[in-house]
Write a protein that holds these residues in place. Structure first.
Motif, PDB file in Angstrom:
ATOM      1  N   LEU A 289       0.824  -1.210   0.000  1.00  0.00           N
ATOM      2  CA  LEU A 289       0.000   0.000   0.000  1.00  0.00           C
ATOM      3  C   LEU A 289       0.857   1.259   0.000  1.00  0.00           C
ATOM      4  N   ARG A 290       1.910   1.277   0.808  1.00  0.00           N
ATOM      5  CA  ARG A 290       2.757   2.456   0.872  1.00  0.00           C
ATOM      6  C   ARG A 290       3.488   2.673  -0.448  1.00  0.00           C
ATOM      7  N   ALA A 291       3.823   1.591  -1.148  1.00  0.00           N
ATOM      8  CA  ALA A 291       4.512   1.721  -2.430  1.00  0.00           C
ATOM      9  C   ALA A 291       3.620   2.374  -3.478  1.00  0.00           C
ATOM     10  N   VAL A 292       2.351   1.989  -3.517  1.00  0.00           N
ATOM     11  CA  VAL A 292       1.427   2.595  -4.482  1.00  0.00           C
ATOM     12  C   VAL A 292       1.171   4.053  -4.101  1.00  0.00           C
ATOM     13  N   GLU A 293       1.076   4.326  -2.813  1.00  0.00           N
ATOM     14  CA  GLU A 293       0.895   5.716  -2.367  1.00  0.00           C
ATOM     15  C   GLU A 293       2.033   6.603  -2.846  1.00  0.00           C
ATOM     16  N   GLN A 294       3.251   6.071  -2.827  1.00  0.00           N
ATOM     17  CA  GLN A 294       4.401   6.855  -3.267  1.00  0.00           C
ATOM     18  C   GLN A 294       4.228   7.325  -4.706  1.00  0.00           C
ATOM     19  N   LEU A 295       3.557   6.525  -5.506  1.00  0.00           N
ATOM     20  CA  LEU A 295       3.358   6.875  -6.913  1.00  0.00           C
ATOM     21  C   LEU A 295       2.235   7.889  -7.114  1.00  0.00           C
ATOM     22  N   VAL A 296       1.156   7.774  -6.347  1.00  0.00           N
ATOM     23  CA  VAL A 296      -0.070   8.496  -6.709  1.00  0.00           C
ATOM     24  C   VAL A 296      -0.408   9.694  -5.819  1.00  0.00           C
ATOM     25  N   LEU A 297       0.125   9.744  -4.602  1.00  0.00           N
ATOM     26  CA  LEU A 297      -0.208  10.879  -3.728  1.00  0.00           C
ATOM     27  C   LEU A 297       0.819  11.993  -3.892  1.00  0.00           C
ATOM     28  N   ASP A 298       0.344  13.215  -4.091  1.00  0.00           N
ATOM     29  CA  ASP A 298       1.278  14.339  -4.158  1.00  0.00           C
ATOM     30  C   ASP A 298       1.800  14.652  -2.755  1.00  0.00           C
ATOM     31  N   LYS A 299       2.739  15.570  -2.670  1.00  0.00           N
ATOM     32  CA  LYS A 299       3.424  15.847  -1.403  1.00  0.00           C
ATOM     33  C   LYS A 299       2.453  16.234  -0.292  1.00  0.00           C
ATOM     34  N   ALA A 300       1.530  17.144  -0.591  1.00  0.00           N
ATOM     35  CA  ALA A 300       0.595  17.605   0.436  1.00  0.00           C
ATOM     36  C   ALA A 300      -0.361  16.496   0.850  1.00  0.00           C
ATOM     37  N   ALA A 301      -0.836  15.721  -0.120  1.00  0.00           N
ATOM     38  CA  ALA A 301      -1.758  14.628   0.199  1.00  0.00           C
ATOM     39  C   ALA A 301      -1.064  13.554   1.019  1.00  0.00           C
ATOM     40  N   PHE A 302       0.197  13.252   0.669  1.00  0.00           N
ATOM     41  CA  PHE A 302       0.930  12.234   1.415  1.00  0.00           C
ATOM     42  C   PHE A 302       1.196  12.687   2.847  1.00  0.00           C
ATOM     43  N   GLU A 303       1.531  13.974   3.006  1.00  0.00           N
ATOM     44  CA  GLU A 303       1.753  14.519   4.348  1.00  0.00           C
ATOM     45  C   GLU A 303       0.481  14.424   5.184  1.00  0.00           C
ATOM     46  N   PHE A 304      -0.653  14.731   4.566  1.00  0.00           N
ATOM     47  CA  PHE A 304      -1.927  14.642   5.272  1.00  0.00           C
ATOM     48  C   PHE A 304      -2.250  13.200   5.643  1.00  0.00           C
ATOM     49  N   ARG A 305      -1.982  12.265   4.735  1.00  0.00           N
ATOM     50  CA  ARG A 305      -2.221  10.856   5.027  1.00  0.00           C
ATOM     51  C   ARG A 305      -1.346  10.386   6.189  1.00  0.00           C
ATOM     52  N   GLU A 306      -0.128  10.868   6.256  1.00  0.00           N
ATOM     53  CA  GLU A 306       0.744  10.514   7.375  1.00  0.00           C
ATOM     54  C   GLU A 306       0.168  11.025   8.697  1.00  0.00           C
ATOM     55  N   GLU A 307      -0.372  12.233   8.677  1.00  0.00           N
ATOM     56  CA  GLU A 307      -0.998  12.786   9.880  1.00  0.00           C
ATOM     57  C   GLU A 307      -2.209  11.949  10.289  1.00  0.00           C
ATOM     58  N   LEU A 308      -3.007  11.547   9.290  1.00  0.00           N
ATOM     59  CA  LEU A 308      -4.152  10.692   9.578  1.00  0.00           C
ATOM     60  C   LEU A 308      -3.699   9.382  10.211  1.00  0.00           C
ATOM     61  N   GLY A 309      -2.601   8.826   9.704  1.00  0.00           N
ATOM     62  CA  GLY A 309      -2.112   7.554  10.216  1.00  0.00           C
ATOM     63  C   GLY A 309      -1.713   7.622  11.676  1.00  0.00           C
ATOM     64  N   ILE A 310      -1.018   8.687  12.046  1.00  0.00           N
ATOM     65  CA  ILE A 310      -0.613   8.843  13.447  1.00  0.00           C
ATOM     66  C   ILE A 310      -1.836   8.977  14.346  1.00  0.00           C
ATOM     67  N   LYS A 311      -2.786   9.823  13.922  1.00  0.00           N
ATOM     68  CA  LYS A 311      -3.993  10.021  14.727  1.00  0.00           C
ATOM     69  C   LYS A 311      -4.807   8.730  14.819  1.00  0.00           C
ATOM     70  N   ALA A 312      -4.947   8.034  13.683  1.00  0.00           N
ATOM     71  CA  ALA A 312      -5.723   6.792  13.674  1.00  0.00           C
ATOM     72  C   ALA A 312      -5.077   5.721  14.539  1.00  0.00           C
ATOM     73  N   SER A 313      -3.759   5.667  14.555  1.00  0.00           N
ATOM     74  CA  SER A 313      -3.085   4.640  15.360  1.00  0.00           C
ATOM     75  C   SER A 313      -3.430   4.785  16.834  1.00  0.00           C
ATOM     76  N   HIS A 314      -3.526   6.034  17.303  1.00  0.00           N
ATOM     77  CA  HIS A 314      -3.870   6.263  18.708  1.00  0.00           C
ATOM     78  C   HIS A 314      -5.360   6.008  18.958  1.00  0.00           C
ATOM     79  N   LEU A 315      -6.201   6.374  18.026  1.00  0.00           N
ATOM     80  CA  LEU A 315      -7.635   6.128  18.201  1.00  0.00           C
ATOM     81  C   LEU A 315      -7.926   4.633  18.289  1.00  0.00           C
ATOM     82  N   VAL A 316      -7.322   3.852  17.395  1.00  0.00           N
ATOM     83  CA  VAL A 316      -7.555   2.405  17.404  1.00  0.00           C
ATOM     84  C   VAL A 316      -6.934   1.776  18.640  1.00  0.00           C
ATOM     85  N   TYR A 317      -5.709   2.165  18.952  1.00  0.00           N
ATOM     86  CA  TYR A 317      -5.020   1.610  20.116  1.00  0.00           C
ATOM     87  C   TYR A 317      -5.770   1.925  21.412  1.00  0.00           C
TER      88      TYR A 317
END
Length: 404
Positions: A289-317
């Protein structure tokens, strides 16, 4: 603490020592009917074999077994993966992601049988009590929750075994259990034993699924994964359900020693704990999944997805799956994942899952633009004006300093 009046309780039952004790304890201390609920989340046939008979032998009036494997992977694991959630940079949330679906199914059984209480076997030190009770609060706030480990005076494995022996309740558990393990289709965790001392290296017994990387095959294996809308849909050209794709990749990952981590994590209750986690197929999927993201997400979108990932990890945990914030994060990551379509080839070799090929019709990578050779689509002199504007605030600040 005074006990509430309970007529019928549904207990999350695993067949292990703790929940085998809980059933008779509930009957004796709450004078109520006890219904056992078993969630099949892919922990393995060995753990489920004869579990209904075992529950009834412990005193349960009935036992409900729910097959949650496909739903867990499709509706809980895959959506979480789209966020990129990885707790504290390493933990792929294997236990955490299973808890909300188990709690939800337990509530559904409680409604079906007309129970007025829910019960879990989580200790008062861990995260799972919060995950279960957080889900119960969101889904069934009218039902009482009983947590025996926070009430009874049993403090050791030996006392629990004696408790069952005094009541002639059969139990296959023994005093020799060293490690605490939790397994589902996504992962298996191992805690306790030698791992309680952080200077002790994990021994072979700390790993339950995967072969050690040193003993893995000397020949690398490649696997081709197709990703559509941020979800794995095919493995080596075979279209598979989310659960079957995970099982397939688990088998490959186990053989090559993929997905081992040894982590000291921060529990929600404040203490740190150490565990050895194995997530073989999940590690491969995350790489894809991360490999495909590298191809298709622009810099701002990828940065936002990273922020979502950190927040989601704490919500799920932290057991906050059934919250508006969690739903919002899942919706945002789902929107980003609409372009995450592609194909990835991953090499599996001695504990490593390495992406070696990737492509996507939505790729923003352009060889014409990125080449170090001659091109006709990018005038390098244009970069100067961009850099001057990009660094304008720094230039103005520095000029002000010179004036002073």
């Amino acid at each position: 603490m005074s006990k509430v009046n309970v007529n019928k309780v549904v207990v999350a039952y695993s067949g292990g020592l703790d929940t085998s004790v809980i059933i008779p304890w509930l009957k004796e201390n709450y004078d109520c009917e006890v219904v056992a609920f078993v969630a099949d989340v892919g922990q393995g046939e060995e753990e489920l074999q004869g579990i209904e008979e075992k529950a009834k032998a412990s005193g349960a009036s009935s036992c409900y077994i729910a097959d949650l494997k496909e739903e867990m992977v499709a509706d809980y694991i895959f959506p979480t993966l789209k966020t990129g959630a990885c707790y504290e940079g390493k933990y792929l949330l294997g236990t955490s992601m299973a808890r909300p679906i188990i709690a939800k199914a337990q509530v559904e059984v409680a409604r079906k049988v007309g129970a007025d209480a829910l019960c879990h076997g989580c200790t008062g030190k861990g995260n799972d009590q919060i995950r279960f009770e957080g889900a119960f609060a969101a889904l069934a706030p009218d039902l009482h929750v009983i947590a025996p480990w926070r009430e009874w005076d049993l403090v050791s494995r030996e006392e629990c075994l004696d408790y069952l022996a005094e009541r002639n309740i059969p139990c296959t558990a023994s005093l020799t259990k060293i490690y605490s393990r939790d397994a589902n289709a996504w992962h298996i965790s191992t805690e306790g034993g030698v791992l309680e001392e952080t200077w002790n290296a994990p021994n072979d017994d700390c790993w339950a699924w995967t072969v050690s990387p040193e003993q893995a095959p000397d020949q690398a294996e490649t696997v081709t994964i197709k990703v559509e809308n941020g979800e794995v849909t095919e493995v080596n050209g075979e279209k598979l359900t989310p659960y079957d794709a995970l099982v397939n990749l688990n088998e490959k990952g186990v053989k090559h020693g993929i997905g081992r981590i040894d982590i000291v994590e921060n529990r929600l209750v404040g203490m740190k704990s150490r565990g050895c986690y194995e997530t073989p197929g999940g590690t491969i999927i995350m790489e894809a999944l991360r490999a495909v993201e590298q191809l298709v997400l622009d810099k701002a979108a990828f940065e936002f997805r990273e922020e979502l990932g950190i927040k989601a990890s704490h919500l799920v945990y932290d057991g906050r799956w059934f919250t508006p914030l969690c739903r919002s994060i899942l919706a945002a990551s789902d929107e980003l994942a609409k372009d995450v379509n592609g194909e990835v080839v991953i090499k599996l070799y001695k504990g490593q899952a390495t992406v070696i090929q990737k492509r996507s019709d939505n790729s923003l990578y352009s060889e014409e633009f990125a080449t170090f050779g001659e091109d006709e689509v990018y005038d390098q002199s244009h970069a100067g004006g961009f850099i001057r504007l990009y660094s304008l605030s720094s230039r103005i600040r520095a000029l002000n300093e010179l004036k002073k």
